[in-house]
Design a protein around this motif. Structure first.
Motif: not given
Length: 172
Positions: A39-43, A49-51, A77-83, A88-90
């Protein structure tokens, strides 16, 4: 503790056993990273998101109704956090994109990885959950809140696009 199966670890974690919870997170860390990367590109964003996922899982593990669905619950939960981070980044223009180009993942040259990474997010996420996380179509449907037929059609479209890409044709 190490001889326990997943359901026993979940049971103990739900009753406040920190070591059991830590073991569950260790067992699922690679899966969480792969889904986050889908979902995300930046480490930094993936790590955030994992944290956030680990914290929310720790705070809410007692609400998990079916211990056998722990991984599905965690990925949801992770997908929701990634989204949240993605949306936000968009809205932001990142100066880091210029710097990131210098530090690309050394495995990005693999044809399959390039093909998967070039898929639209909805197709990339379904492929990642199905092939890399071994979730069933029904579980993906539940996590993404879409019909099973939609999951199947996205898998089919994604496989076609990957085949086209690997065979030398442009995706999209």
């Amino acid at each position: 503790m190490f001889g326990l199966n997943k359901e026993d670890l979940v049971y103990k974690a739900k009753r406040g056993n920190g070591k059991a919870f830590t073991k569950l997170m260790d067992e699922n860390l690679k899966s969480m990273y792969r889904v986050g990367k889908g979902i995300l590109t930046r480490e930094d964003d993936i790590e955030d998101a994992i944290q956030n996922t680990i914290l929310k899982a720790y705070l809410n593990i007692k609400t998990l109704k079916n211990d056998e669905l722990f991984k599905t619950w965690l990925i949801k939960i992770l997908i929701n956090e990634c989204n949240k981070i993605y949306n936000f980044n968009k809205k932001c223009i990142s100066f880091d994109k210029v710097v990131e180009e210098q530090y690309k993942d050394k495995y990005e040259d693999f044809d399959l990885k390039v093909a998967v990474d070039s898929l639209p997010e909805d197709l990339r996420l379904v492929i990642t959950l199905f092939y890399f996380e071994d979730l069933k179509i029904s579980e993906i449907s539940e996590v993404l809140r879409i019909p099973e037929g939609t999951v199947k059609s996205r898998l089919s479209r994604a496989k076609s696009k990957i085949a086209e890409s690997i065979n030398g044709k442009e995706i999209m």
